[in-house]
Design a protein around this motif. Structure first.
Motif, short mmCIF file in Angstrom:
data_model
loop_
_atom_site.label_atom_id
_atom_site.label_comp_id
_atom_site.label_asym_id
_atom_site.label_seq_id
_atom_site.Cartn_x
_atom_site.Cartn_y
_atom_site.Cartn_z
N GLN A 41 -3.02 9.76 8.51
CA GLN A 41 -1.82 9.63 7.67
C GLN A 41 -1.28 8.21 7.63
O GLN A 41 -0.88 7.74 6.56
N PRO A 42 -1.26 7.47 8.76
CA PRO A 42 -0.86 6.06 8.66
C PRO A 42 -1.75 5.26 7.71
O PRO A 42 -1.26 4.37 7.00
N LEU A 48 -1.23 3.54 0.07
CA LEU A 48 -0.34 3.89 -1.04
C LEU A 48 0.80 2.90 -1.20
O LEU A 48 1.28 2.66 -2.31
N LYS A 49 1.27 2.32 -0.10
CA LYS A 49 2.38 1.38 -0.17
C LYS A 49 1.99 0.06 -0.82
O LYS A 49 2.87 -0.72 -1.20
N ARG A 50 0.69 -0.18 -0.97
CA ARG A 50 0.25 -1.45 -1.52
C ARG A 50 0.45 -1.55 -3.03
O ARG A 50 0.51 -2.65 -3.59
N GLU A 128 4.38 9.63 -0.49
CA GLU A 128 3.20 9.96 0.32
C GLU A 128 2.48 11.18 -0.24
O GLU A 128 3.12 12.13 -0.69
N ARG A 129 1.15 11.15 -0.22
CA ARG A 129 0.33 12.27 -0.68
C ARG A 129 -0.67 12.65 0.42
O ARG A 129 -1.16 11.79 1.13
N ALA A 143 -10.49 5.57 3.28
CA ALA A 143 -11.57 5.72 4.26
C ALA A 143 -11.84 4.40 4.98
O ALA A 143 -12.00 4.37 6.21
N PHE A 144 -11.89 3.30 4.23
CA PHE A 144 -12.12 2.00 4.86
C PHE A 144 -10.92 1.56 5.69
O PHE A 144 -11.07 0.97 6.76
N GLU A 145 -9.71 1.85 5.19
CA GLU A 145 -8.50 1.54 5.95
C GLU A 145 -8.49 2.33 7.26
O GLU A 145 -8.14 1.80 8.32
#
Length: 202
Positions: A41-42, A48-50, A128-129, A143-145
């Motif tokens: 989730q983080p 998403l915040k980007r 958030e989703r 996935a990469f994050e």
């Protein structure tokens, strides 16, 4: 959420040189799942915040808050809707800024819009989703994050963590470039200046 989240986690595990799983809800959970899941989730929130990805964008008409005290410069305050990660656009060209108000009762920080004038305020904001609502390109970036965040705790490799950080940043930019192709708005909203700068910074 299980199937989509499992796909994201498996993609991250591959980048970490780990075996994939049939489900993140397998019982008992493999140690690699126990280690990586707290970062899921983080990682979603960070991606998403980007940017104002369409899959995470919500629209609302805000009214002035009676709970947040005004000040001499901005007498009117609007509170970000619950679950909002960041403000994306405001349909008002001037006389506002984004800020944080610290609630005296519990010292909780609330994202607010400070304004010189009141009345209804139309905004778009990022919320958030869960994994199953993410666009495919956004899910790839997550996935990469996720792999970048979990790399050091899982295998202690600083070098691989740095490599994955670069890949994650590139994947986010790819997702940004691909987003918005399924939209044709009648009226262009006034973009949040900070959001526009961050999105274009790369």
């Amino acid at each position: 959420m299980t199937e989509a989240a499992t796909a994201v986690v498996n993609a991250a595990l591959v980048q970490l040189g780990e075996d994939t799983v049939s489900s993140i809800e397998d019982d008992p959970a493999p140690s690699r799942i126990v280690k990586i899941l707290p970062h899921l989730q983080p990682a979603i929130r960070a991606v998403l915040k980007r940017y104002g990805f369409l899959c995470a964008l919500e629209y609302a008409t805000l009214t002035p808050s009676d709970d947040v005290l005004g000040n001499w410069r901005f007498p009117v305050h609007y509170v970000m809707p619950e679950g909002g990660l960041r403000l994306w656009t405001v349909e008002r060209q001037t006389g506002w800024e984004r800020g944080v108000w610290v609630r005296p009762s519990d010292q909780a920080g609330l994202t607010v819009i400070r304004a010189k004038q009141g009345g209804p305020l139309d905004v778009a904001y990022v919320t958030e989703r869960p994994a199953d609502f993410l666009d495919a390109n956004v899910a790839d970036a997550v996935a990469f994050e996720l792999a970048a965040r979990a790399c050091r705790p899982m295998n202690g490799s600083v070098e691989r963590a740095l490599e994955l950080r670069k890949i994650a940043d590139a994947a986010i930019l790819t997702a940004i470039a691909a987003d918005g192709q399924d939209a044709k708005a009648d009226d262009e909203m006034i973009t949040d200046r900070v959001a526009a700068l961050r999105a274009s910074a790369g």
